[in-house]
Motif scaffolding. Structure first.
Motif: not given
Length: 364
Positions: A204-222
């Motif tokens: 493969v050419d690209i390894i996709r890493l994913a983790d949702d740390f963001g909300m609409q206006t701030t982060m879920m964790i500091s």
């Protein structure tokens, strides 16, 4: 210019013939596919992708053949293999349980195995089972010479951890049960490293890493908690990927929402492509201005406003604006900022791609 050359030029911050185009982090939803087939009067999905000018083909880690024998292919909203436990109750390969919402457009967790099972007795799925990669291997062989192959490695460390433990429990654990969190994240890190290496072996050419740390206006964790638990593990993961890859792969990172406080760190640990730069959460022009010489922006087209609720002219204006503000010296791949949701006008989706193909052109 062919698909591969176009993408590689853009990611290397050179100007190709036109802006590269992609689907979102994940492929189109089934309802969107049905709408595209009807609107374009085309049944061949590969032909639709070619018509839209999409330069990538996406592959994902699958379930094992052994699990597949015990499972069913659950349709919307799941679209994957799950064990069926009841009329609207399913279990994934990790032991988490799901149910569909009443409109069957989305799903929710209803059970997390590490809420009851001790981590030392919990059996992780085998990341080296070759049956997980059979479909990906087929796609790489058939399409890898023509398109850029981008490989999804599954949920990230944070998301998989709370899927196993439960969101509220894990959030408490980050402060009160540090030894447990470290043990869980280290085991998940090993799993991700091995999945990534298996994809590299496929070519493969690209390894996709994913983790949702963001909300609409701030982060879920500091940002401090992110730097304590997740940054060092992501850094090790990216180092292992880069060290293992003989021909070099690009590192793509996805997080929905607002994550601007950690972008500097993401760049430092080796992220090269950042997705999806939701324009309601972060200003793509600002991200380009601050990090555009180091990061390629992927996504950026609104799925909260423009694609679902805008006119065709609104779509054209956003595509043109994004290219003008973010396309200089390459470093831009246009795509919806998330998989377009049910009810999104198909003509808006088609317009996004066809307008970009025709007008987002680099002058030589």
């Amino acid at each position: 210019m062919d698909h591969r050359e176009r993408v590689f030029k853009a990611v290397e911050h050179e100007e190709p013939d036109r802006v590269p185009l992609d689907q979102a982090m994940d492929p189109f939803r089934p309802d969107i596919w049905v709408g595209l087939e009807k609107y374009l009067d085309m049944k061949d999905r590969e032909a639709i992708l070619e018509y839209l000018g999409i330069d990538f083909r996406l592959v994902r880690v699958g379930v094992s053949e052994d699990f597949k024998k015990k499972a069913v292919f659950a349709g919307p909203p799941f679209e994957r293999y799950l064990k069926q436990l009841g009329e609207n109750l399913y279990e994934d390969e990790w032991g988490a349980h799901y149910e569909a919402t009443s409109d069957r457009l989305h799903w929710r967790y209803v059970y997390h195995p590490l809420s009851e099972i001790d981590i030392d007795s919990y059996e992780f799925p085998d990341p080296d089972d070759p049956s997980r990669y059979a479909k990906a291997k087929e796609i790489v062989k058939e399409k890898g010479d023509k398109y850029v192959i981008s490989a999804g490695t599954g949920m990230g460390l944070f998301e998989q951890a709370w899927a196993l433990r439960g969101f509220n429990r894990l959030m408490r654990d980050l402060y009160r049960n540090v030894n447990f969190v470290n043990k869980l994240l280290d085991r998940l890190l090993d799993y991700k490293i091995r999945v990534s290496k298996n994809f590299i072996d496929l070519g493969v050419d690209i390894i996709r890493l994913a983790d949702d740390f963001g909300m609409q206006t701030t982060m879920m964790i500091s940002p401090l908690i992110w730097k304590k638990f997740f940054k060092p593990r992501m850094e090790k993961l990216i180092y292992e990927i880069k060290s293992y890859s003989r021909n070099g792969v690009y590192i793509f990172f996805h997080s929905d929402g607002y994550i601007e406080p950690i972008i500097d760190d993401l760049v430092k640990i080796g992220v090269q492509i950042l997705n999806p730069i939701q324009p309601e959460c972060m200003d793509p022009a600002r991200i380009k201005q601050k990090w555009g010489d180091k990061l390629t922006l992927h996504g950026t087209i609104s799925v909260q406003r423009t694609l679902p609720f805008g006119t065709i002219e609104d779509v054209k204006k956003e595509v043109e604006k994004r290219f003008k503000e973010c396309g200089e010296n390459g470093g831009l791949i246009l795509a919806p900022a998330h998989a377009p949701q049910p009810g999104t006008p198909i003509e808006n989706i088609v317009t996004m791609y066809t307008y970009a193909k025709k007008y987002c052109i680099y002058k030589k």
